[in-house]
Design a protein around this motif. Structure first.
Motif, short mmCIF file in Angstrom:
data_model
loop_
_atom_site.label_atom_id
_atom_site.label_comp_id
_atom_site.label_asym_id
_atom_site.label_seq_id
_atom_site.Cartn_x
_atom_site.Cartn_y
_atom_site.Cartn_z
N VAL A 56 0.85 -1.20 0.00
CA VAL A 56 0.00 0.00 0.00
C VAL A 56 0.88 1.25 0.00
N GLU A 96 -8.31 2.11 -7.42
CA GLU A 96 -9.27 3.16 -7.09
C GLU A 96 -9.85 3.72 -8.38
N VAL A 130 -12.54 -0.12 -6.45
CA VAL A 130 -13.34 0.50 -5.39
C VAL A 130 -13.59 1.96 -5.76
N GLY A 133 -11.98 7.49 -3.19
CA GLY A 133 -12.00 7.77 -1.75
C GLY A 133 -12.17 6.52 -0.90
N LYS A 134 -12.17 5.34 -1.53
CA LYS A 134 -12.22 4.08 -0.77
C LYS A 134 -10.95 3.27 -0.99
N GLY A 135 -9.97 3.91 -1.60
CA GLY A 135 -8.67 3.29 -1.83
C GLY A 135 -7.68 4.41 -2.08
N ASP A 136 -6.51 4.07 -2.59
CA ASP A 136 -5.55 5.14 -2.94
C ASP A 136 -4.75 4.67 -4.14
N TYR A 139 -3.44 -0.72 -4.79
CA TYR A 139 -2.93 -1.62 -3.76
C TYR A 139 -2.70 -2.97 -4.43
N ARG A 333 2.49 3.49 5.75
CA ARG A 333 2.46 3.10 4.32
C ARG A 333 3.82 3.19 3.64
N VAL B 130 -4.24 1.47 6.35
CA VAL B 130 -4.20 2.71 5.55
C VAL B 130 -5.00 3.79 6.28
N GLU B 131 -4.69 5.04 5.97
CA GLU B 131 -5.34 6.15 6.64
C GLU B 131 -6.85 6.16 6.36
N GLY B 133 -10.23 7.03 4.99
CA GLY B 133 -10.55 7.58 3.66
C GLY B 133 -9.65 7.07 2.55
N LYS B 134 -8.77 6.11 2.86
CA LYS B 134 -7.93 5.48 1.83
C LYS B 134 -8.27 3.99 1.71
N GLY B 135 -9.35 3.59 2.39
CA GLY B 135 -9.81 2.22 2.33
C GLY B 135 -11.27 2.23 2.73
N ASP B 136 -11.85 1.07 3.05
CA ASP B 136 -13.23 1.04 3.53
C ASP B 136 -13.36 -0.12 4.51
#
Lengths: 335, 335
Positions: A56, A96, A130, A133-136, A139, A333, B130-131, B133-136
């Protein structure tokens, strides 16, 4: 610019095309192209080693590597330090929505190149998408399968005893400080390069010259001090490190001092620490130094028996202090 | 309430304790507890099958299952439909900062129970944080390793020929419509349960009565129509389905009609579709019906040779239409 949309994760035609145009295109090999729900591997003989890791790291690209290269090296190295020959890798992507397909392609090319260098095949994969805003960005999970050849002994922590030597393959903290320097918000202008590299060549060199290597590890997240603390606790022995022998690059040390980090706790992605019998230590050191990834190898410590299961540092000033496992988050990270 | 923090992903003492208190506690077995960078498996003989899948389903818990149960079933099923006996699973977690540790624990318990039912061991793992808002909440990658026993033939798409029958093990669309009904924003009040279940028992039953099963698949993301389209394209054959034979639950059909979905494209997580020789179709159907996961099994179609590599549906009204791969996103994060 083409972007990843939720439909790329739906299992429909866009998923299908992404798999063909990107993943099969760069990773292709006869096992992957079976295109089944599971891939059937070539026949293996020997004990099988398995490891899994999710990546990540942020940013996606950094000096000396990127998340793709890291995702292959990390898993190859976990197999290699276990004494196994890495053979196969699976790759699971969580993308994302809104990721540029060009970026995905660059990462995939980097994975394919690293896999080629490490002589492993990517044999199965999966892609999920995803919402924004639900990942970056991206990953990656990689799972690795290797083989411990029949005539090779499995390394074992239980073989560690008093008098054994601790060897590190090179400078500490390069990967962690590289990632820190790349974080935009910090705006550092230093040129620290990640040490990210596949270690299966040097581990093979090491095991070819000694039957008395007790354990090898790659000191990633948590750094050397965390790795050696785990070994001390599991095995019930203590370890003494000699600060003046521990190799750290000048710019890494400088950045660590500025930010208040201890390089002994900073992540590495291309280093091995190993424990070997006193008798074989010089032989192992010499073979490591002949490999480009072990040029800076050093004997940095020894196993002692004080009944306390601790990791100690003999400082340059001559004092001794305990190196505990650290409690707080240092570098989120990093891998 | 204890929450996941970034330090749980740092590799330090909090990571260490989380692994011990949650993962080792519920998953424990002698291979996992080797606690090495890679796990050494028991000696295997036969061809090895490998598959990987990431799970990002939202919501985390739903009627009939949760992301943990799904993460085991999904991977067990990919191995089972390939004709392999599932043996080992690795688990990689990507946790979002702020996740309740109670929720993580529930998911882990569910994984452990499902693994026990499916008779597989979780042998390696990894945790990243992860921070916010960078996952769910929680994403899980599972990779599965199974064995194709030496005396068993590997299934093969190339064996499919004209006249072969298509069998489905039960009703279609249950998982997808369950997840849709659970999405808060939709506020549906129906009680559709996910069909999420491990299929390795029923696949073993099937393979024990016929040597003429050509291919098995679990029609997950994209549903039955996508799975059969892929087979038709890869093999270069056409398939005719009979609408009146295809089992769909009344409430699933109702919800599909209301939302404009076709149940043939909706995800399943506990169903098998298989293609078998005409001669063996009834025998296979009968053994499936004796398994609780195959009670509603039906012969729903046949392989035809019209040179067009298409999937057709003979409708109840008597017409015939082509079922293409669909192009748009239907149901994001269904698995």
């Amino acid at each position: 610019m083409n972007l990843i949309t939720l439909s790329h994760g739906s299992g429909g035609i866009k998923t299908h095309n992404l798999i063909k145009d990107i993943f099969y295109h760069y990773f292709k090999n006869d096992i992957l192209l079976q295109q089944n729900d599971a891939s059937i591997l070539h026949k293996l003989s020997g004990k099988i080693a398995v490891t899994t890791d999710s990546f990540v790291v942020s940013p996606t690209f950094f000096k000396g590597g990127d998340i793709g290269k890291l995702s292959i090296c990390g898993t190859v190295n976990d197999l290699a330090v276990s004494g196994a020959k890495p053979l196969y890798i699976t790759a699971g992507f969580i993308l994302e929505e809104g990721l540029s397909i060009d970026i995905l392609e660059k990462v995939v090319i980097s994975m394919a190149e690293t896999a080629r260098k490490a002589d492993v095949y990517i044999v199965a994969g999966d892609t999920k998408v995803v919402e924004r805003g639900k990942g970056d960005k991206i990953y990656i999970n990689t799972t690795g399968i290797g083989i411990v050849e029949d005539n090779k002994e499995v390394l074992g922590i239980e073989k560690i005893k008093q008098g054994d030597k601790v060897i590190i393959s090179g400078t500490l903290g390069d990967h962690g400080m590289c990632i820190m320097s790349e974080r935009e918000e910090l705006g550092f202008d230093v040129s620290i390069k990640s040490d990210c590299a596949p270690l299966n060549d040097i581990t093979r060199n090491i095991l070819s010259v000694s039957k008395n290597v007790k354990i090898m590890r790659d000191p990633t997240r948590g750094g050397l001090a965390t790795t050696l603390n785990e070994i001390a606790e599991q095995r019930g022995i203590s370890i003494m490190l000699y600060e003046k022998e521990i190799p750290v690059k000048k710019e890494v040390l400088g950045m660590c001092e500025m930010l208040g980090f201890d390089p002994l706790y900073v992540a590495n992605e291309g280093k091995i620490v190993l424990i070997v019998s006193n008798e074989d230590a010089e032989t192992v050191l010499n073979v490591m130094k002949k490999n480009s990834l072990g040029e800076d190898a050093k004997i940095i410590g020894a196993v002692i028996n004080d009944g306390k299961d601790k990791l100690y540092l003999k400082t340059e000033a001559g004092g001794t202090r305990i190196l505990n496992m650290y409690e707080e988050e240092m570098l989120p990270r990093i891998c």
